[in-house]
Design a protein around this motif. Structure first.
Motif, PDB file in Angstrom:
ATOM      1  N   ARG A  26       9.644  13.059 -13.845  1.00  0.00           N
ATOM      2  CA  ARG A  26       9.180  13.331 -15.087  1.00  0.00           C
ATOM      3  C   ARG A  26      10.185  13.234 -16.365  1.00  0.00           C
ATOM      4  NH1 ARG A  26       4.115  16.393 -17.252  1.00  0.00           N
ATOM      5  NH2 ARG A  26       3.546  15.287 -15.196  1.00  0.00           N
ATOM      6  N   ASP A  49       7.132   9.090 -14.875  1.00  0.00           N
ATOM      7  CA  ASP A  49       6.039   9.791 -15.483  1.00  0.00           C
ATOM      8  C   ASP A  49       6.640  10.265 -16.635  1.00  0.00           C
ATOM      9  OD1 ASP A  49       4.575   9.575 -13.228  1.00  0.00           O
ATOM     10  OD2 ASP A  49       5.170  11.366 -12.346  1.00  0.00           O
ATOM     11  N   ASP A  99      -0.332  17.119 -18.079  1.00  0.00           N
ATOM     12  CA  ASP A  99      -0.345  15.930 -17.896  1.00  0.00           C
ATOM     13  C   ASP A  99      -1.238  15.467 -19.149  1.00  0.00           C
ATOM     14  OD1 ASP A  99       1.221  15.747 -15.815  1.00  0.00           O
ATOM     15  OD2 ASP A  99      -0.564  15.734 -14.329  1.00  0.00           O
ATOM     16  N   LEU A 151       0.457  12.158 -20.585  1.00  0.00           N
ATOM     17  CA  LEU A 151       1.160  11.582 -19.691  1.00  0.00           C
ATOM     18  C   LEU A 151       1.205  10.015 -19.885  1.00  0.00           C
ATOM     19  CD1 LEU A 151       3.138  11.887 -16.931  1.00  0.00           C
ATOM     20  CD2 LEU A 151       0.948  11.307 -15.748  1.00  0.00           C
TER      21      LEU A 151
END
Length: 212
Positions: A103, A152, A201, A204
């Motif tokens: 991430r 991500d 998310d 994302l």
């Protein structure tokens, strides 16, 4: 649960990065502040570590990665003729990919790419072409690198930043035709929004604008 999440923050000594560090610690995260000059990290906290390094030096960037869960980047070099954002971001992402961290939350700026129509005439026809030209080019390249990665990622595009209070009242995720934006936002609000992206998310693999 936040006490078990380790955040690595690049640009931690910058104007917005300081808010990220303060708010993350207040929320119970473990924070590692990556900094060239550790004396600029004025905060003292049992859950704060300082990693000394240069974002353009791959070895020092990679050495900061072990044990981290999420990487947040607010690197930049103001209006200077510089490629620090793009080059530093490449080093960060390379280190993340080589250590298995997924991430990545990074700042850019409103007005890049498909968000350009949102800029005011002052920015669109004067400030960006003449004063912010190099900074915007650096952001453009930075975003291209991030989009091409396998991470991500979430790119946060704030409007003009100020040192106002954290209000929690702002718009985000709007389109390039959004009307009525004030095109300004506090660094404290940007920091709070970025921290929210650690665990959700919604954005994302997206570039999200944020502004009052």
């Amino acid at each position: 649960m936040k006490a078990h999440i380790n955040l690595l923050v690049f640009g931690a000594t910058g104007a917005t990065g300081r808010y990220i560090v303060e708010q993350a610690l207040a929320q119970g995260y473990n924070v590692t502040a990556f900094a060239r000059a550790p004396t600029k990290v004025s905060i003292k906290h049992p859950n704060l570590k300082i990693h000394i390094g240069d974002v353009l030096d791959y070895a020092s960037v990679k050495n900061a990665m072990p044990g981290q869960d999420v990487v947040i980047s607010l690197i930049g070099d103001g209006e200077k003729r510089s490629t620090l954002r793009a080059d530093g971001t490449r080093q960060i992402m390379k280190a993340m990919e080589n250590t298995g961290i997924k991430r990545f939350i990074s700042t850019s700026t409103l007005g890049i790419g498909d968000s350009r129509p949102l800029l005011s005439p002052l920015y669109k026809y004067l400030l960006v072409p003449f004063i912010l030209k190099h900074a915007f080019a650096d952001h453009e390249q930075q975003e291209q690198y991030i989009e091409a990665s396998q991470l991500d990622w979430i790119i946060v595009r704030p409007s003009a930043l100020n040192n106002g209070l954290q209000t929690g009242s702002y718009r985000h995720g709007f389109t390039a035709t959004e009307k009525g934006l004030k095109l300004k936002i506090s660094r404290a609000d940007v920091a709070a929004f970025m921290l929210k992206q650690v665990a959700i998310d919604t954005y994302l693999h997206k570039k999200v604008g944020i502004s009052n």
